[in-house]
Design a protein around this motif. Structure first.
Motif, PDB file in Angstrom:
ATOM      1  N   GLU A  71      32.757   2.253   9.517  1.00 47.38           N
ATOM      2  CA  GLU A  71      32.027   1.048   9.909  1.00 47.38           C
ATOM      3  C   GLU A  71      32.457   0.555  11.276  1.00 47.38           C
ATOM      4  N   VAL A  72      32.338   1.423  12.264  1.00 45.12           N
ATOM      5  CA  VAL A  72      32.542   0.968  13.640  1.00 45.12           C
ATOM      6  C   VAL A  72      31.340   0.101  14.049  1.00 45.12           C
ATOM      7  N   ILE A  73      30.164   0.584  13.726  1.00 44.21           N
ATOM      8  CA  ILE A  73      28.927  -0.177  13.950  1.00 44.21           C
ATOM      9  C   ILE A  73      28.226  -0.295  12.601  1.00 44.21           C
ATOM     10  N   ARG A  74      27.807  -1.490  12.304  1.00 48.05           N
ATOM     11  CA  ARG A  74      27.112  -1.722  11.022  1.00 48.05           C
ATOM     12  C   ARG A  74      25.692  -2.192  11.313  1.00 48.05           C
ATOM     13  N   ILE A  75      24.717  -1.532  10.684  1.00 45.56           N
ATOM     14  CA  ILE A  75      23.308  -1.885  10.829  1.00 45.56           C
ATOM     15  C   ILE A  75      22.741  -2.166   9.437  1.00 45.56           C
ATOM     16  N   ALA A  76      22.161  -3.350   9.277  1.00 48.56           N
ATOM     17  CA  ALA A  76      21.539  -3.737   8.001  1.00 48.56           C
ATOM     18  C   ALA A  76      20.020  -3.643   8.141  1.00 48.56           C
ATOM     19  N   VAL A  77      19.392  -2.889   7.245  1.00 47.58           N
ATOM     20  CA  VAL A  77      17.927  -2.734   7.240  1.00 47.58           C
ATOM     21  C   VAL A  77      17.351  -3.766   6.278  1.00 47.58           C
ATOM     22  N   PRO A  78      16.508  -4.693   6.747  1.00 44.87           N
ATOM     23  CA  PRO A  78      15.973  -5.743   5.856  1.00 44.87           C
ATOM     24  C   PRO A  78      14.977  -5.158   4.869  1.00 44.87           C
ATOM     25  N   PRO A  79      14.934  -5.682   3.641  1.00 40.98           N
ATOM     26  CA  PRO A  79      13.920  -5.227   2.681  1.00 40.98           C
ATOM     27  C   PRO A  79      12.528  -5.690   3.118  1.00 40.98           C
ATOM     28  N   LEU A  80      11.514  -5.064   2.571  1.00 34.65           N
ATOM     29  CA  LEU A  80      10.140  -5.348   2.991  1.00 34.65           C
ATOM     30  C   LEU A  80       9.726  -6.775   2.646  1.00 34.65           C
ATOM     31  N   ARG A  81      10.243  -7.339   1.565  1.00 33.31           N
ATOM     32  CA  ARG A  81       9.852  -8.699   1.182  1.00 33.31           C
ATOM     33  C   ARG A  81      10.353  -9.746   2.166  1.00 33.31           C
ATOM     34  N   GLU A  82      11.364  -9.394   2.978  1.00 32.56           N
ATOM     35  CA  GLU A  82      11.876 -10.335   3.957  1.00 32.56           C
ATOM     36  C   GLU A  82      11.159 -10.219   5.297  1.00 32.56           C
ATOM     37  N   ARG A  83      10.219  -9.331   5.410  1.00 31.21           N
ATOM     38  CA  ARG A  83       9.415  -9.205   6.635  1.00 31.21           C
ATOM     39  C   ARG A  83       7.952  -8.952   6.244  1.00 31.21           C
ATOM     40  N   ARG A  84       7.396  -9.939   5.525  1.00 36.58           N
ATOM     41  CA  ARG A  84       6.046  -9.795   4.988  1.00 36.58           C
ATOM     42  C   ARG A  84       4.990  -9.632   6.079  1.00 36.58           C
ATOM     43  N   GLU A  85       5.265 -10.181   7.262  1.00 35.59           N
ATOM     44  CA  GLU A  85       4.278 -10.043   8.328  1.00 35.59           C
ATOM     45  C   GLU A  85       4.100  -8.595   8.764  1.00 35.59           C
ATOM     46  N   ASP A  86       5.042  -7.719   8.388  1.00 36.97           N
ATOM     47  CA  ASP A  86       4.901  -6.303   8.723  1.00 36.97           C
ATOM     48  C   ASP A  86       4.089  -5.534   7.688  1.00 36.97           C
ATOM     49  N   ILE A  87       3.840  -6.147   6.529  1.00 41.29           N
ATOM     50  CA  ILE A  87       3.150  -5.414   5.466  1.00 41.29           C
ATOM     51  C   ILE A  87       1.740  -5.003   5.886  1.00 41.29           C
ATOM     52  N   PRO A  88       0.908  -5.891   6.478  1.00 36.81           N
ATOM     53  CA  PRO A  88      -0.421  -5.422   6.908  1.00 36.81           C
ATOM     54  C   PRO A  88      -0.364  -4.286   7.924  1.00 36.81           C
ATOM     55  N   LEU A  89       0.592  -4.361   8.870  1.00 37.53           N
ATOM     56  CA  LEU A  89       0.717  -3.283   9.851  1.00 37.53           C
ATOM     57  C   LEU A  89       1.064  -1.961   9.182  1.00 37.53           C
ATOM     58  N   LEU A  90       2.051  -2.004   8.302  1.00 42.36           N
ATOM     59  CA  LEU A  90       2.469  -0.777   7.626  1.00 42.36           C
ATOM     60  C   LEU A  90       1.375  -0.266   6.699  1.00 42.36           C
ATOM     61  N   ALA A  91       0.709  -1.188   5.969  1.00 40.89           N
ATOM     62  CA  ALA A  91      -0.354  -0.762   5.057  1.00 40.89           C
ATOM     63  C   ALA A  91      -1.490  -0.102   5.826  1.00 40.89           C
ATOM     64  N   ALA A  92      -1.884  -0.692   6.953  1.00 43.20           N
ATOM     65  CA  ALA A  92      -2.947  -0.096   7.762  1.00 43.20           C
ATOM     66  C   ALA A  92      -2.541   1.281   8.284  1.00 43.20           C
ATOM     67  N   HIS A  93      -1.272   1.415   8.707  1.00 41.11           N
ATOM     68  CA  HIS A  93      -0.783   2.707   9.225  1.00 41.11           C
ATOM     69  C   HIS A  93      -0.803   3.768   8.134  1.00 41.11           C
ATOM     70  N   PHE A  94      -0.264   3.424   6.965  1.00 45.67           N
ATOM     71  CA  PHE A  94      -0.221   4.406   5.873  1.00 45.67           C
ATOM     72  C   PHE A  94      -1.634   4.699   5.355  1.00 45.67           C
ATOM     73  N   TRP A  95      -2.530   3.666   5.376  1.00 47.70           N
ATOM     74  CA  TRP A  95      -3.895   3.891   4.893  1.00 47.70           C
ATOM     75  C   TRP A  95      -4.636   4.862   5.798  1.00 47.70           C
ATOM     76  N   ARG A  96      -4.479   4.712   7.091  1.00 52.90           N
ATOM     77  CA  ARG A  96      -5.149   5.646   8.000  1.00 52.90           C
ATOM     78  C   ARG A  96      -4.662   7.070   7.770  1.00 52.90           C
ATOM     79  N   GLN A  97      -3.369   7.230   7.577  1.00 55.12           N
ATOM     80  CA  GLN A  97      -2.831   8.570   7.334  1.00 55.12           C
ATOM     81  C   GLN A  97      -3.391   9.163   6.045  1.00 55.12           C
TER      82      GLN A  97
END
Length: 898
Positions: free
Chosen positions: A756-782
């Motif tokens: 743990e020289v450098i620690r990076i925390a990845v937030p869960p999806l529920r804590e960044r709900r504004e990203d859900i439409p972006l991600l859903a649109a990206h995955f839907w197009r694929q």
């Protein structure tokens, strides 16, 4: 047939001839012939036999042999929308004999009727009717029966009214009162028209008109002509009705009628169009009150007839004249009828707001005039306007109220439009007089509609479908340009167009904003028109057309095709807008494969960029499926080791022995099955990056060997006695904090310090709900591109996705989109109801609340919690809350806590 030879005589013989012809007209609906003979010295031009009902000259008169339509033709006509707005009953006689015969009782009857107490007035009239019958006073009994019949007509009891009115005519006949008998015959025709008995009604009013001409009573003759117009209108014989109106008042209804209402109102003969002339009996009171004066009735009828013939300008002008006359004379019933006529014109134009405003004005007048049938017809017009404008939800509420009425208890001329609106018929009504032309036009319209529907259904691409529809609409409508616009985030977007560059964007914007059809209007570059596009009760956009200024379109005909096309393209416009509404990633919304635009994900990308530039080990913490592996790959690809190997190991899937062999390698023959030497992942990742996923799952022995390899920078293969130097950057990922594992004794503290020289925390999806439409649109197009689907995600579906907590994080979202692309069809819009039940079945997001309600809810929760901790003892709860016992009691009373 009956041939009547009548010697011209102004005396009693002339009245007897008129009474005879009235009897013939009411006895049979077949045409009769009446020849009036006079010496040449008496009347110029006598001796010629001429035809033409209502000719007041002393020459020969013959009733027209009309081609009587079937009673069912009324269903094909344009029903009237005012309860008597077409009723010319205001030209009816007063009741002089009744007043003389019953004195104060006549005043009591008139007061009861004028104040809306119709039942009391009817009871009194029937009582005096019986008295006059017993006295054998036919004159006064006829006056009473006539008043009773008119009152029953006002109440909508056409069958009872016709019996009373026929009795009145018979009494006048016995009393040899030709003037009154002719007037009663007109009312009999009105009652039969209300019942739908159009053929005998026409014969009755024609006979009454000829009798009035024989008796030289112009006002009665015009009264009969208005009743004839009403009967012809309900049979759908609009050209005949218009011709009759033009003969009544050519300055108002003829071909040379002025086009300015102000010009008409400035002329003195406006009120004299249907003057009240003749004997005093025809200039008396128009009792019962609420009847419409002849001028208002004529203007209302002219408006209805013109509207039936698609002459909207003349219809609007006539309705305005009727309203101006009614307001000037204080005629409340006439004002209600004029409002109904004006609302019907606005309904034809699709201006639902004007319909609503005029109907409200008319309902107020109808209430004050105690005319419930006129109020009913105003409501019918309102429902027609709502249906034509696509306001189905509001129209259904009115239809539910109107459906409680029994049409069989209403006059036929009221029950017909009532039944039509209850069925939800929103299409314009065609006139029987124009049946051949309407049939051909309907055939062309049907072909165009089928062509447009086929274009919408045959294309898999909504953009291509809209382009095809606009091209065909421009050709069929003869427009210079046709365009389809959509409304997206308060912006009007061009979806497809065909024709010249100049498009009717302003008209489209007005149609979208108002939800109304915009009829062709002049602009500096031509005529612009637009039709709103609606789907599921909501506005989506508009179809807009531009016509050449020197080639005005026949909008009453082509508007139907444009409205049909607007309905047909609704799903395609919805799909196109949904595709445009899918959020696109901004330029700075991706680092490697880390997608998103929220503050949390932006900070994560910044941390990755900083960590990638340095050679230190990294620990990545985050829930399963949140994207830890993507962060690890981004650290490698963005750093100086990007050209070297990236190796990954899932530590949770290995035993102690396999983990050591995978990490450090082994020599040949080091253990059973080691038939050759093998490099470990440390050696393979030399000068590169080693990703240890779920590092907390390593055993204590594997942790110790990993610690030495990291600390010394060298590894020893299993079965060898010498070390090999390695230069590896270790990126450790874990789905649970390593600090907690250290406290629990499941992970070495010194290994944590090394990693743990450098620690990076990845937030869960529920804590960044504004990203859900972006991600859903990206995955839907694929996913949609992989299965060949043209479906689009609707905004409602994106909102439902954003409300879900996503315990599986980004990985779960990606899998849901893939499964959804397989389950839905090839085209259309994906709504929230098509999402998996766990995702789309959630309750909607909490609605907004005021500060006062939020404060009240907070205080109630605090008080209940304190009472619970105190075991219900208020004194202890009050002490904990810092209140007195009385203060707590008042607070509980205010919050509604028992």
């Amino acid at each position: 047939h009956v041939l009547v030879l009548d010697v011209f005589d102004e005396g009693a013989h002339g009245r007897d001839a008129a009474l005879l012809f009235l009897s013939l007209g009411l006895a049979s609906d077949r045409p009769h012939v009446w020849l009036r003979l006079a010496a040449p010295a008496q009347v110029p031009g006598a001796g010629r036999v001429e035809s033409g009902a209502g000719d007041s000259g002393p020459s020969g008169v013959r009733e027209e042999a009309a081609a009587y339509a079937a009673a069912g033709a009324a269903d094909r006509g344009r029903p009237l929308s005012g309860t008597g707005g077409d009723d010319p009953g205001g030209a009816a006689p007063g009741l002089p004999r009744l007043a003389r015969a019953c004195g104060a009782a006549a005043e009591a009857i008139e007061r009861a009727a004028s104040s809306g107490r119709h039942a009391q007035a009817e009871r009194l009239l029937r009582e005096w009717w019986g008295r006059f019958t017993r006295r054998r006073d036919d004159a006064a009994g006829g006056e009473t029966a006539l008043a009773l019949g008119r009152l029953l007509l006002l109440r909508g009891r056409a069958a009872d009214a016709s019996r009373a009115l026929e009795d009145a005519r018979e009494r006048f006949d016995r009393a040899r009162l030709a003037d009154e008998a002719a007037g009663a015959a007109v009312f009999v025709g009105l009652a039969w028209t209300d019942q739908g008995r159009f053929e005998p009604a026409e014969a009755a009013v024609r006979a009454a008109g000829i009798a009035a001409a024989r008796l030289s009573i112009p006002s009665l003759e015009k009264f009969a002509s208005l009743a004839l117009v009403r009967c012809l209108y309900w049979q759908g014989r609009l050209p005949e009705a218009a011709e009759c109106l033009a003969g009544l008042a050519p300055e108002l209804y003829g071909a040379g009628a002025p086009g300015s209402l102000g010009d008409l109102c400035a002329r003195e003969r406006l009120d004299g169009a249907l003057p009240d002339e003749g004997p005093s009996a025809w200039r008396g009171s128009s009792w019962p009150t609420g009847e419409i004066g002849p001028g208002v009735a004529g203007a209302c009828l002219a408006s209805r007839v013109a509207l039936g013939m698609r002459d909207v300008e003349r219809a609007w002008r006539s309705a305005a004249i009727a309203r101006e006359r009614a307001e000037r004379t204080g005629d409340l019933a006439g004002l209600a009828a004029a409002c109904a006529a004006k609302a019907a014109v606005a309904c034809e134009l699709g201006d639902v707001e004007t319909v609503r405003r005029v109907v409200e004005r008319g309902l107020d007048a109808a209430r004050r005039a105690h005319a419930p049938l006129r109020a009913l017809r105003l409501r019918i017009v309102l429902v027609e306007g709502l249906l034509r404008a696509g306001r189905d939800a509001e129209a259904r509420r009115w239809i539910e109220r109107l459906a409680r009425l029994d049409p069989s208890r209403l006059p036929r001329v009221v029950s017909l439009p009532l039944e039509r609106v209850i069925r939800g018929d929103r299409a314009p009504r065609a006139c029987t007089a124009a049946a051949p032309q309407a049939s051909a036009a309907s055939h062309v319209l049907a072909e165009s509609v089928v062509d447009i529907l086929r274009a919408c259904q045959s294309s898999d691409d909504e953009a291509a479908a809209l382009a095809t529809v606009t091209a065909r609409l421009r050709e069929r409508l003869g427009a210079a340009s046709a365009a389809c616009y959509g409304q997206l985030r308060d912006a009007t977007i061009l979806l497809a167009s065909d024709g010249v560059e100049h498009r009717a964007e302003d008209a489209a914007r007005r149609a979208v904003e108002t939800g109304l059809v915009i009829a062709p209007a002049a602009t500096p570059s031509g005529l612009e028109a637009a039709v709103p596009v609606r789907l599921a009760g909501g506005g989506l956009g508009a179809l807009a057309f531009r016509f050449a200024a020197d080639r005005p379109p026949e909008w009453t005909r082509i508007g139907e095709l444009a409205a049909t096309a607007a309905v047909a393209v609704g799903p395609s416009v919805r799909a196109a807008l949904d595709r445009l509404a899918l959020p696109n990633l901004p330029a700075d919304a991706a680092v490697g494969e880390i997608l998103g635009a929220s503050g949390a994900i932006t900070r994560l990308r910044q941390a990755v960029l900083k960590a990638a530039a340095v050679p230190f080990h990294v620990v990545i913490e985050g829930e399963s499926g949140s994207g830890k592996e993507l962060v690890a790959r981004a650290l490698h690809r963005l750093g100086p080791r990007r050209d070297r190997a990236l190796c990954a190991l899932n530590c949770a899937a290995l035993t102690d022995e396999l983990a050591e062999a995978e990490l450090f390698g082994h020599a040949r023959g080091a253990f059973t099955g080691a038939v050759a030497e093998r490099k470990g992942l440390f050696e393979e990742a030399d000068h590169g990056t080693l990703v240890l996923d779920e590092v907390a799952e390593l055993t204590a022995r594997a942790q110790a060997k990993l610690l030495r390899a990291i600390q010394e920078g060298e590894v020893r293969r299993i079965g060898e006695n010498f070390s090999r130097p390695v230069d590896v950057r270790v990126v450790a990922a874990t789905n649970r904090p390593l600090g907690q594992a250290v406290e629990a004794g499941a992970f070495r503290r010194d290994l944590l310090y090394r990693l743990e020289v450098i620690r990076i925390a990845v937030p869960p999806l529920r804590e960044r709900r504004e990203d859900i439409p972006l991600l859903a649109a990206h995955f839907w197009r694929q996913a949609a591109s992989r299965v060949g689907s043209r479906c689009t995600l609707s905004p409602a579906a994106l909102a439902a996705l954003a409300r879900y907590d996503w315990p599986g994080n980004v990985r779960e979202l990606q899998n849901v989109m893939a499964a959804l692309a397989v389950s839905v069809g090839r085209r259309g819009s994906v709504g929230p109801e098509q999402l998996p039940e766990a995702v789309g079945g959630l309750a909607p997001a909490p609605t907004a609340q005021t500060m006062a309600s939020a404060r009240r809810a907070f205080e109630a929760g605090v008080v209940r919690a304190a009472l619970a901790r105190a075991g219900g003892r208020r004194a202890q709860a009050a002490l904990e809350l810092g209140l007195t016992r009385q203060g707590l009691a008042k607070l509980m009373a205010r919050l509604g806590i028992d």
